[in-house]
Enzyme design. Structure first.
Site, PDB file in Angstrom:
ATOM      1  N   SER A 146       0.948  -1.166   0.133  1.00 21.89           N
ATOM      2  CA  SER A 146      -0.098   0.057   0.028  1.00 21.89           C
ATOM      3  C   SER A 146       0.971   1.075  -0.139  1.00 21.89           C
ATOM      4  O   SER A 146       2.008   1.265   0.667  1.00 21.89           O
ATOM      5  CB  SER A 146      -0.889  -0.030   1.447  1.00 21.89           C
TER       6      SER A 146
ATOM      7  N   TYR B 184      -1.820  -1.259  10.811  1.00 22.55           N
ATOM      8  CA  TYR B 184      -1.968  -1.539   9.377  1.00 22.55           C
ATOM      9  C   TYR B 184      -0.738  -1.348   8.538  1.00 22.55           C
ATOM     10  O   TYR B 184      -0.286  -2.392   7.823  1.00 22.55           O
ATOM     11  CB  TYR B 184      -3.326  -1.029   8.738  1.00 22.55           C
TER      12      TYR B 184
ATOM     13  N   LYS C 120       2.051  -4.250   6.679  1.00 24.10           N
ATOM     14  CA  LYS C 120       2.185  -3.959   5.330  1.00 24.10           C
ATOM     15  C   LYS C 120       3.946  -3.840   4.987  1.00 24.10           C
ATOM     16  O   LYS C 120       4.603  -4.644   4.193  1.00 24.10           O
ATOM     17  CB  LYS C 120       1.632  -2.995   4.374  1.00 24.10           C
TER      18      LYS C 120
HETATM   19  P1  NAD Z   1     -11.167  -7.158   0.910  1.00 27.13           P
HETATM   20  O1  NAD Z   1     -11.419  -7.127   2.341  1.00 27.13           O
HETATM   21  O2  NAD Z   1     -12.261  -6.932  -0.066  1.00 27.13           O
HETATM   22  O3  NAD Z   1     -10.472  -8.259   0.469  1.00 27.13           O
HETATM   23  C1  NAD Z   1      -9.617  -9.245   1.291  1.00 27.13           C
HETATM   24  C2  NAD Z   1     -10.207 -10.630   1.201  1.00 27.13           C
HETATM   25  O4  NAD Z   1      -9.007 -11.490   2.190  1.00 27.13           O
HETATM   26  C3  NAD Z   1     -11.383 -10.861   2.012  1.00 27.13           C
HETATM   27  O5  NAD Z   1     -12.262 -11.621   1.011  1.00 27.13           O
HETATM   28  C4  NAD Z   1     -11.236 -11.294   3.171  1.00 27.13           C
HETATM   29  O6  NAD Z   1     -12.042 -12.238   3.519  1.00 27.13           O
HETATM   30  C5  NAD Z   1      -9.931 -12.206   2.847  1.00 27.13           C
HETATM   31  N1  NAD Z   1      -8.984 -12.381   4.112  1.00 27.13           N
HETATM   32  C6  NAD Z   1      -8.484 -11.671   4.908  1.00 27.13           C
HETATM   33  N2  NAD Z   1      -7.692 -12.206   5.902  1.00 27.13           N
HETATM   34  C7  NAD Z   1      -7.488 -13.834   5.491  1.00 27.13           C
HETATM   35  C8  NAD Z   1      -6.838 -14.759   5.986  1.00 27.13           C
HETATM   36  N3  NAD Z   1      -6.163 -14.519   7.199  1.00 27.13           N
HETATM   37  N4  NAD Z   1      -6.870 -15.841   5.313  1.00 27.13           N
HETATM   38  C9  NAD Z   1      -7.959 -15.882   4.310  1.00 27.13           C
HETATM   39  N5  NAD Z   1      -8.701 -14.873   3.625  1.00 27.13           N
HETATM   40  C10 NAD Z   1      -8.482 -13.672   4.444  1.00 27.13           C
HETATM   41  O7  NAD Z   1      -9.919  -6.103   0.663  1.00 27.13           O
HETATM   42  P2  NAD Z   1      -9.225  -5.514  -0.852  1.00 27.13           P
HETATM   43  O8  NAD Z   1      -9.544  -4.167  -0.792  1.00 27.13           O
HETATM   44  O9  NAD Z   1      -9.818  -6.359  -1.845  1.00 27.13           O
HETATM   45  O10 NAD Z   1      -7.717  -5.722  -0.257  1.00 27.13           O
HETATM   46  C11 NAD Z   1      -7.040  -6.685  -0.934  1.00 27.13           C
HETATM   47  C12 NAD Z   1      -5.781  -6.446  -0.141  1.00 27.13           C
HETATM   48  O11 NAD Z   1      -5.172  -5.221  -0.733  1.00 27.13           O
HETATM   49  C13 NAD Z   1      -5.409  -6.422   1.160  1.00 27.13           C
HETATM   50  O12 NAD Z   1      -4.372  -6.981   1.491  1.00 27.13           O
HETATM   51  C14 NAD Z   1      -5.301  -4.963   1.555  1.00 27.13           C
HETATM   52  O13 NAD Z   1      -4.578  -4.585   2.531  1.00 27.13           O
HETATM   53  C15 NAD Z   1      -4.496  -4.400   0.374  1.00 27.13           C
HETATM   54  N6  NAD Z   1      -4.924  -3.036  -0.104  1.00 27.13           N
HETATM   55  C16 NAD Z   1      -6.063  -2.522  -0.063  1.00 27.13           C
HETATM   56  C17 NAD Z   1      -6.269  -1.227  -0.323  1.00 27.13           C
HETATM   57  C18 NAD Z   1      -7.796  -0.730  -0.774  1.00 27.13           C
HETATM   58  O14 NAD Z   1      -8.043   0.647  -0.382  1.00 27.13           O
HETATM   59  N7  NAD Z   1      -8.764  -1.475  -0.968  1.00 27.13           N
HETATM   60  C19 NAD Z   1      -5.220  -0.254  -0.501  1.00 27.13           C
HETATM   61  C20 NAD Z   1      -3.792  -0.879  -0.350  1.00 27.13           C
HETATM   62  C21 NAD Z   1      -3.571  -1.977  -0.248  1.00 27.13           C
HETATM   63  N1  UFG Z   2     -12.407  11.297   3.556  1.00 25.17           N
HETATM   64  C1  UFG Z   2     -13.193  12.053   3.770  1.00 25.17           C
HETATM   65  N2  UFG Z   2     -14.484  11.571   4.251  1.00 25.17           N
HETATM   66  C2  UFG Z   2     -14.667  10.203   4.597  1.00 25.17           C
HETATM   67  C3  UFG Z   2     -13.463   9.262   4.276  1.00 25.17           C
HETATM   68  C4  UFG Z   2     -12.625   9.881   3.566  1.00 25.17           C
HETATM   69  O1  UFG Z   2     -13.329  13.208   3.725  1.00 25.17           O
HETATM   70  O2  UFG Z   2     -15.684   9.901   4.896  1.00 25.17           O
HETATM   71  C5  UFG Z   2     -11.200  11.703   2.849  1.00 25.17           C
HETATM   72  C6  UFG Z   2     -10.042  11.403   3.490  1.00 25.17           C
HETATM   73  O3  UFG Z   2      -9.681  12.516   4.551  1.00 25.17           O
HETATM   74  C7  UFG Z   2      -8.724  11.559   2.521  1.00 25.17           C
HETATM   75  C8  UFG Z   2      -9.512  10.985   1.187  1.00 25.17           C
HETATM   76  O4  UFG Z   2     -10.904  11.271   1.521  1.00 25.17           O
HETATM   77  O5  UFG Z   2      -8.516  12.947   2.340  1.00 25.17           O
HETATM   78  C9  UFG Z   2      -9.318   9.493   1.104  1.00 25.17           C
HETATM   79  O6  UFG Z   2      -9.445   8.557   2.109  1.00 25.17           O
HETATM   80  P1  UFG Z   2      -9.638   7.309   2.069  1.00 25.17           P
HETATM   81  O7  UFG Z   2     -10.230   6.832   3.514  1.00 25.17           O
HETATM   82  O8  UFG Z   2     -10.522   6.831   1.263  1.00 25.17           O
HETATM   83  O9  UFG Z   2      -8.385   6.671   1.817  1.00 25.17           O
HETATM   84  P2  UFG Z   2      -6.812   6.942   2.484  1.00 25.17           P
HETATM   85  O10 UFG Z   2      -5.978   7.812   1.432  1.00 25.17           O
HETATM   86  O11 UFG Z   2      -7.064   7.522   3.831  1.00 25.17           O
HETATM   87  O12 UFG Z   2      -6.343   5.410   2.637  1.00 25.17           O
HETATM   88  C10 UFG Z   2      -6.338   4.449   1.960  1.00 25.17           C
HETATM   89  C11 UFG Z   2      -6.735   3.173   2.324  1.00 25.17           C
HETATM   90  C12 UFG Z   2      -5.548   2.727   3.286  1.00 25.17           C
HETATM   91  C13 UFG Z   2      -4.264   2.943   2.222  1.00 25.17           C
HETATM   92  C14 UFG Z   2      -4.247   4.177   1.640  1.00 25.17           C
HETATM   93  C15 UFG Z   2      -3.051   4.229   0.546  1.00 25.17           C
HETATM   94  O13 UFG Z   2      -7.811   3.174   3.206  1.00 25.17           O
HETATM   95  O14 UFG Z   2      -5.496   1.585   3.676  1.00 25.17           O
HETATM   96  O15 UFG Z   2      -5.335   4.584   0.701  1.00 25.17           O
HETATM   97  O16 UFG Z   2      -3.178   3.352  -0.405  1.00 25.17           O
HETATM   98  F1  UFG Z   2      -3.244   2.431   2.944  1.00 25.17           F
END
Ligand code: NAD
Ligand code: UFG
Length: 345
Positions: free
Chosen positions: A131, A155, A159
């Site tokens: 991330s 979190y 990572k």
């Molecule tokens: P998500 O929660 O939709 O998908 C993650 C999946 O992993 C879920 O289906 C959950 O049930 C499964 N899971 C969690 N722990 C597990 C375990 N121990 N064993 C088996 N299954 C497990 O999330 P996503 O948005 O699809 O994110 C996927 C990956 O990308 C995550 O590792 C997350 O940290 C990373 N990531 C997501 C974002 C974002 O904003 N969505 C940003 C940066 C990184």
């Molecule tokens: N925001 C609002 N109101 C809300 C939610 C978010 O104003 O209800 C704003 C936040 O302050 C920020 C922007 O919208 O300025 C984006 O916020 P998000 O929570 O959607 O995303 P972040 O950038 O804070 O974090 C996301 C994921 C993290 C990841 C990061 C970088 O949640 O897990 O992007 O990949 F690490």
């Protein structure tokens, strides 16, 4: 035409989740054969039925925890995997602050188990979901992969720990590991079919699912966290990337690892453009044709003013660039949310 990818089984952990489902579709389109393991702690199996409806392929699914070595071994014994895409993880920043042990156990300890089983089984190609959070509060934007890393919550720390572990694994002399660490910026949007998308449990933490749920009438109004940042309109700026582009980035990374010598590669997956909260709200309103009421609130603890990627390294080395712009991101988010007001429920 000869399908050079025939029988290329890929293990997709967390494949029932938001990014995993979209990636399964792109893997299938590229000729890979995904096999999903997921413990469904943040997803529902129906998401894979939807993937089948889109792709025409019923992906083999195993309901198990990635931290369960025995159960994983059993799956590895059934398929000749060419690699693993490791999405399984918990991802709520706030929750990680109140439940650090759960986050380290699930995101770090379970990844160690996965890597150990992979090594035992001679599967040493791994793509890890990292991330942009590992850049902490960057000194400048755009952010390139050589920027210093730091974290402010469990979190993010989980990572970075996994990144460090995988880097060490690749440093072992004569290591056969081929690892790709993908640092996602802000994934949004959904598959164009409107059949799969992001389905957060409870009140969404992230901007786009919150906006979508306000638009569909599930939530009353959006809280905008701060309008006094040094940005275009005072609200936070992020690099929103369409989840389909992100999914394709994984296929490109896997393609690269298929031909690469042992390595540990790191890429940003972002668009290189930043949009503010209010720009996102406006674009969404236009796409959906509905009003999204909002109220400016105090800044959210831990937020940074702006964050967007330098995406050049992924372009040059993976041949990947994000293609889908803001209009598609918001239109696709809205299609998913309006077709599925209660998500997969
Ligand atoms: P998500 O929660 O939709 O998908 C993650 C999946 O992993 C879920 O289906 C959950 O049930 C499964 N899971 C969690 N722990 C597990 C375990 N121990 N064993 C088996 N299954 C497990 O999330 P996503 O948005 O699809 O994110 C996927 C990956 O990308 C995550 O590792 C997350 O940290 C990373 N990531 C997501 C974002 C974002 O904003 N969505 C940003 C940066 C990184
Ligand atoms: N925001 C609002 N109101 C809300 C939610 C978010 O104003 O209800 C704003 C936040 O302050 C920020 C922007 O919208 O300025 C984006 O916020 P998000 O929570 O959607 O995303 P972040 O950038 O804070 O974090 C996301 C994921 C993290 C990841 C990061 C970088 O949640 O897990 O992007 O990949 F690490």
């Amino acid at each position: 035409m000869v399908n050079t990818n025939a029988q290329k089984f890929v293990l997709v952990t967390g494949g029932a989740g938001y990014i995993g489902t979209h990636t399964c579709i792109e893997l299938l389109a590229a000729g890979y054969q995904p096999v999903v393991v997921d413990n469904l702690c943040n997803s529902r199996e129906i998401s894979l039925d939807r993937v089948a409806a889109i792709s025409g392929v019923k992906i083999p699914f195993y309901s198990l925890d990635v931290g369960n070595a025995e159960a994983l071994r059993e799956v590895f014994s059934r398929y000749d995997f060419v690699g693993v895409l490791h999405f399984a993880g918990l991802k709520a920043v706030g929750e990680s602050v109140t439940q650090p042990l759960r986050y380290y156990q699930n995101n770090v300890a379970a990844t160690l188990v996965l890597a150990q089983v992979m090594q035992e089984c001679g599967v040493e190609r791994l793509i890890f979901s990292s991330s942009a959070t590992v850049y902490g509060d960057p000194a400048s934007v755009p952010i390139s992969e050589d920027f210093p890393t730091s974290t402010t919550n469990p979190y993010g720390a989980s990572k970075l720990m996994v990144e460090d572990i995988l880097r060490d694994v690749c440093k072992v002399p004569n290591s056969g590991w081929k690892v790709c660490l993908l640092r996602y910026f802000n994934p949004v949007g959904a598959h164009i079919s409107g059949l799969i998308g992001e389905d957060p449990s409870g009140t969404p933490n992230n901007l786009m699912p919150y906006v979508s749920q306000v638009a569909v009438g599930k939530l009353k109004q959006l809280g905008v966290f701060g309008d006094d940042y040094d940005t275009i309109d005072g609200t936070g700026v992020r690099d929103y990337i369409h989840v389909v582009d992100l999914a394709i980035g994984h296929v490109k990374a896997l393609d690269k690892l298929m031909t690469e010598q042992p390595c540990c590669l790191t890429y940003n997956l972002g668009t290189g453009s930043g949009y503010s909260v209010l720009q996102m709200v406006k674009a969404f309103e236009q796409a959906a044709g509905v009003c999204v009421p909002y109220k400016v609130m105090p800044r959210r603890a831990g937020d940074i003013a702006q964050c967007y990627a330098d995406p050049v390294m992924a372009r040059d080395e993976l041949g990947w660039t994000a293609e889908l712009g803001l209009e598609r991101m918001v239109a696709d988010s809205w299609r998913w949310q309006s077709n599925n007001p209660k998500g997969y429920e």
